[in-house]
Design an enzyme around this catalytic site. Structure first.
Site, short mmCIF file in Angstrom:
data_model
loop_
_atom_site.label_atom_id
_atom_site.label_comp_id
_atom_site.label_asym_id
_atom_site.label_seq_id
_atom_site.Cartn_x
_atom_site.Cartn_y
_atom_site.Cartn_z
N ARG A 16 -58.06 27.29 41.75
CA ARG A 16 -57.77 28.33 40.76
C ARG A 16 -58.97 29.24 40.51
O ARG A 16 -59.21 29.69 39.39
CB ARG A 16 -57.31 27.70 39.43
CG ARG A 16 -55.89 27.15 39.51
CD ARG A 16 -55.45 26.62 38.17
NE ARG A 16 -56.28 25.50 37.75
CZ ARG A 16 -56.48 25.12 36.48
NH1 ARG A 16 -55.89 25.78 35.51
NH2 ARG A 16 -57.23 24.09 36.20
N GLU A 17 -59.70 29.55 41.58
CA GLU A 17 -60.88 30.42 41.43
C GLU A 17 -60.51 31.77 40.83
O GLU A 17 -61.27 32.34 40.05
CB GLU A 17 -61.57 30.65 42.79
CG GLU A 17 -62.32 29.45 43.35
CD GLU A 17 -61.41 28.47 44.08
OE1 GLU A 17 -60.17 28.69 44.09
OE2 GLU A 17 -61.92 27.48 44.63
N LEU A 18 -59.32 32.27 41.18
CA LEU A 18 -58.94 33.59 40.68
C LEU A 18 -58.79 33.56 39.16
O LEU A 18 -59.23 34.46 38.46
CB LEU A 18 -57.64 34.06 41.34
CG LEU A 18 -57.17 35.45 40.89
CD1 LEU A 18 -58.20 36.52 41.26
CD2 LEU A 18 -55.82 35.81 41.47
N LYS A 117 -38.98 37.23 34.95
CA LYS A 117 -38.97 36.27 36.07
C LYS A 117 -38.65 36.96 37.39
O LYS A 117 -37.78 37.82 37.47
CB LYS A 117 -37.88 35.22 35.82
CG LYS A 117 -38.23 34.34 34.67
CD LYS A 117 -38.32 32.91 35.11
CE LYS A 117 -39.03 32.14 34.02
NZ LYS A 117 -39.38 30.80 34.39
N GLU A 492 -44.48 18.33 17.05
CA GLU A 492 -44.74 18.22 18.50
C GLU A 492 -46.23 18.21 18.86
O GLU A 492 -46.60 18.63 19.95
CB GLU A 492 -44.01 19.33 19.27
CG GLU A 492 -42.50 19.31 19.07
CD GLU A 492 -41.76 20.41 19.85
OE1 GLU A 492 -42.26 20.89 20.87
OE2 GLU A 492 -40.66 20.79 19.40
N HIS A 702 -43.95 35.64 18.98
CA HIS A 702 -44.86 36.07 20.05
C HIS A 702 -45.93 37.00 19.53
O HIS A 702 -46.88 37.32 20.22
CB HIS A 702 -44.08 36.75 21.17
CG HIS A 702 -43.03 35.86 21.76
ND1 HIS A 702 -41.74 35.82 21.28
CD2 HIS A 702 -43.10 34.93 22.74
CE1 HIS A 702 -41.06 34.92 21.96
NE2 HIS A 702 -41.85 34.36 22.85
N1 GLN Z 1 -39.00 22.87 20.56
C1 GLN Z 1 -39.81 23.70 21.37
C2 GLN Z 1 -40.94 24.28 20.56
O1 GLN Z 1 -40.77 24.54 19.42
C3 GLN Z 1 -39.00 24.83 21.98
C4 GLN Z 1 -39.83 25.66 22.91
C5 GLN Z 1 -39.07 26.71 23.70
O2 GLN Z 1 -38.03 27.12 23.35
N2 GLN Z 1 -39.63 27.16 24.78
O3 GLN Z 1 -42.03 24.51 21.04
#
Ligand code: GLN
Ligand code: ZN
Length: 762
Positions: A16-18, A117, A492, A702
């Site tokens: 992964r040098e780049l 994608k 999580e 995001h």
């Molecule tokens: N349960 C996951 C999270 O909250 C769902 C992630 C996702 O939709 N990509 O991170």
């Protein structure tokens, strides 16, 4: 004589040098020269490795500092208008990166180009933006320079270009009601000019990638292909290899065969069935490039099967007209199996990464040239290895096979209909209207990541690590209670990645140390390798969920990754259909659902963010995919009691094309991305009237921006025009793991306040 060729090689570098060179440069810790030097070194090494691996026709211009579609945009000068003010203050290199990553300084902010994608791979490209009055201008210095670099080391490389028609088909228009294909004439001029320069320089062949030829084409696109390639055949040009991959030509075969090009490349890995027809229709004198080795998976090629295809082609066309190659660029598979020192020895023997695949291509090249004796030992060895894989007890697990056989239609159905379940769950859970929740993950802070890394390196022991995770869960639960959320999550914290976490606990998966593949730009992922029948030795998430639930009277959601998503984000077996593998994953997750229920978890979310990505490229194949994919989801949750509320989550807003499938999933609640599109997707829900509960995301995770209460209220009011009041949930767009607590806390506080305000209004 036949020759061997490669269509493209991984660009990120062996280690992964780049990635590291890019990130150093972006952080201001190195100069442009440093970056370009690292890039050159990667290319040089790639050419060398391919040459030494027995490839006679080596590609150039397959390398990219960020993305090959963005390179094409740069090459044709299609820089979107909003970047023009940056032209005067940024170097070309920085302008290029600004297009990919956006640009921000003091008061000026220029949004990055969109990313999406690349066909059905997990690679993302930068979507070109084409205006109705689009002007192009040729900038071919990158191609010419790379080509000269190959000359300097004694190679006459074949430059890789994204063909003009696919380029425009992959673009988006900057204004509605206009098709990018409408500017084809102007784009053809640019390619014509480029071809002149390439021919001038002495380039013999160009590889014109036109992967859109394996998709269903509208009439305009078919015409565009005719027009573009007819025009290009009339100018001075190197020989053109029309390159198709990722599937079968099918309805576009006669089109591909009639275009005035010098050669055609076909994918015989994903579409071995097309060989006969391709051979039968191949125009006289044309070169045929056989794509015989997968560029997208990690398994050794069945050389004997490939040799019989080669033999057939030789018989029909003669060896002079054949090229032997991988099916597509090798950039979608890891680089070198030899780096893997920890892999199970048997599993390792079944694999071939990019470098090993070169050897396979070279053996097949020898087969094409009739060197039967020379390759016999390799074929014998290959057969022996494939046989050992087939017979291996590591691959086949009779208990799993039995369990699959026992699945019945009934297992895909909950006991009661949604309407009945809703009543039962209302009693059980007693949630307010506009229930508030989140999607699962909370910030993966530097501290969380450092603890995990310390644990993985043995610096802290398991109990210290788990105590830490418990503390984080404790804090997250208290925080959610304080904010006033109705349905809580544990956060999580124990997961690096929503697929890897499960793969690591299931039997049938292997993991690499260096099996990185580019996801986008400097980002790479290391997908797990699903090699055998899937089973679940023990519960995977129950302890964490149970602990979280023990801390509160509010319901805590159990959190699982769905079978289709695990499938999509792994390297999967090539020895059985995708759906069979998916069903095994579903059975394992079904057992997890049962264990969560036993542990007192009343709400379980099964995430399927990758369900849409799995859609086949051909429309004709989609219904079948959606049938089994949705069936697998239903199999996971079908055994849940009516009291248990099943949630699912998906994060994309183009539901139009498969709304019916989503309805058929029959989750009690679905949460989806919606705020970025300002709830536009609700139109679809109106048309098809989604029957169950739904939480259209009310804020964009995001972005670091904290939405205010009013804004969320107005989105909710908008949602209420389509979704009945007793079915609307209030939640963010997606998991919060990429955000910081300083953003999450105020955002969720505003979200809860908005929901409370809405309740008063009732
Ligand atoms: N349960 C996951 C999270 O909250 C769902 C992630 C996702 O939709 N990509 O991170
Ligand atoms: Zn999501």
């Amino acid at each position: 004589m036949s020759i061997t060729a490669s269509l493209g090689y991984p660009r990120i570098g062996r280690n992964r040098e780049l990635k590291f060179a890019l990130e150093r440069y972006w952080a201001g810790k190195s100069t442009a020269e440093d970056l370009l030097r690292s890039a050159r070194e990667i290319r040089q090494l790639n050419w060398q490795v391919q040459k030494e691996g027995g490839i006679q026709l080596v590609p150039c211009n397959d390398f990219s500092l960020y993305d090959h579609v963005l390179d094409t945009t740069w090459m044709v000068g299609a820089i979107p208008e909003r970047f023009s003010e940056l032209k005067s203050c940024l170097s070309d290199l920085d302008l290029y990166f600004a297009m990919a990553r956006g640009w921000q300084k003091e008061n000026t902010q220029v949004a990055a180009m969109e990313m999406t994608k690349w066909f059905d791979t997990n690679y993302h490209y930068i979507v070109p933006e084409i205006a109705a009055n689009q002007r192009f201008c040729l900038n071919d210095s990158k191609i010419l320079e790379e080509w000269k670099e190959t000359r300097a080391i004694g190679i006459n490389a074949r430059p890789v270009l994204l063909g003009p028609v696919s380029y425009l088909l992959l673009s988006k228009p900057t204004s509605p009601g206009f098709l990018p294909l409408m500017v084809l004439d102007r784009l053809i001029e640019i390619y014509a000019e480029l071809f002149g320069h390439l021919a001038e320089a002495g380039v013999e062949w160009v590889q014109m990638d036109e992967p859109c030829l394996v998709q269903d084409l509208a009439m305009e696109a078919v015409d565009a292909y005719r027009k573009a390639y007819t025009a290009l055949s009339k100018v001075r040009h190197p020989r053109i290899l029309l390159t198709t991959y990722f599937g079968r030509l099918d309805s576009n075969l006669s089109l591909a065969q009639e275009l005035p090009v010098d050669g055609l490349h076909v994918d015989l890995v994903q579409a071995p069935g097309q060989l006969d027809e391709v051979l039968a229709t191949c125009p006289a004198g044309r070169i045929l490039s056989l794509g015989l080795v997968s560029g997208r998976n990690v398994w050794r090629t069945d050389l004997s099967a490939a040799v019989s295809m080669v033999d057939k082609a030789v018989e029909k066309l003669g060896r002079e007209r054949l090229v032997v190659a991988p099916a597509c660029s090798l950039m979608f598979c890891p680089q070198d199996l030899e780096l893997e020192t920890e892999l199970d020895i048997d599993v390792k023997s079944w694999l071939a990464f990019a470098r090993q695949k070169l050897t396979e291509v070279s053996i097949l090249g020898m087969a094409a040239n009739g060197e039967v004796d020379a390759i016999r030992p390799a074929l014998v060895k290959n057969r022996r290895i494939l046989e050992s894989r087939k017979q291996s007890a590591k691959v086949t697990n009779p208990t799993v096979q039995e369990a699959v056989k026992k699945i019945t239609e009934k297992d895909h159905y909950r006991h009661n209909s949604y309407i009945r379940r809703k009543i039962i769950q209302k009693n059980e859970l007693n949630l307010p209207v506009f229930p508030t929740t989140t999607i699962g993950s909370f910030p993966q802070t530097l501290e969380v990541r450092q603890k995990r890394s310390k644990f993985n390196r043995g610096i802290i022991d398991k109990s210290e690590y788990e105590t830490y995770l418990r503390e984080e869960i404790f804090k997250a639960i208290r925080l959610q209670e304080n904010i006033g959320l109705d349905v809580l999550v544990h956060g999580e914290f124990e997961r690096t990645d929503m697929v890897e976490y499960f793969a690591q606990q299931l039997e049938g998966f292997a993991f690499t140390l260096h099996g990185w593949v580019q996801s986008y730009g400097s980002r790479a992922v290391r997908p797990p390798i699903l090699f055998g029948d899937i089973s679940r030795p023990k519960p995977m998430t129950v302890e964490w969920s149970k602990y979280a639930q023990s801390l509160t009277d509010k319901p805590v959601k159990g959190m699982l990754t769905g079978p289709v998503t695990i499938l999509q984000w792994s390297f999967i077996r090539d020895d059985q259909p995708r759906q069979k593998t998916c069903r095994q994953l579903a059975i394992a997750l079904r057992a997890e659902v049962a264990d969560l229920e036993k542990a007192g978890i009343k709400i379980i979310q099964v995430d399927e963010p990758a369900l849409r990505e799995g859609l086949p490229l051909r429309v004709a194949d989609r219904a079948d995919y959606l049938r089994w994919a949705v069936d697998c989801f239903r199999l996971v949750v079908g055994g849940a009691a009516s009291e248990t509320q099943i949630h699912t989550h998906m994060c994309y807003c183009e539901f139009g094309d498969f709304m019916e499938a989503i309805i058929r999933m029959d989750a009690d609640v679905i949460s989806i991305e919606a705020s970025r599109s300002n709830m536009e997707l609700l139109d679809k829900f109106r048309e098809l009237s989604y029957p169950n509960d739904i939480g259209p995301g009310v804020y964009d995770i995001h972005s670091p921006r904290v939405p205010d209460q009013k804004e969320i209220e107005s989105l909710l009011r908008k949602a209420l025009t389509v979704i009945p009041v007793d079915r609307l949930w209030v939640n963010p767009d997606c998991g919060l793991k990429t955000r910081g607590w300083d953003e999450v806390i105020p955002a969720l506080t505003n979200m809860v306040a908005a929901a409370q305000k809405m309740r008063i209004g009732l």
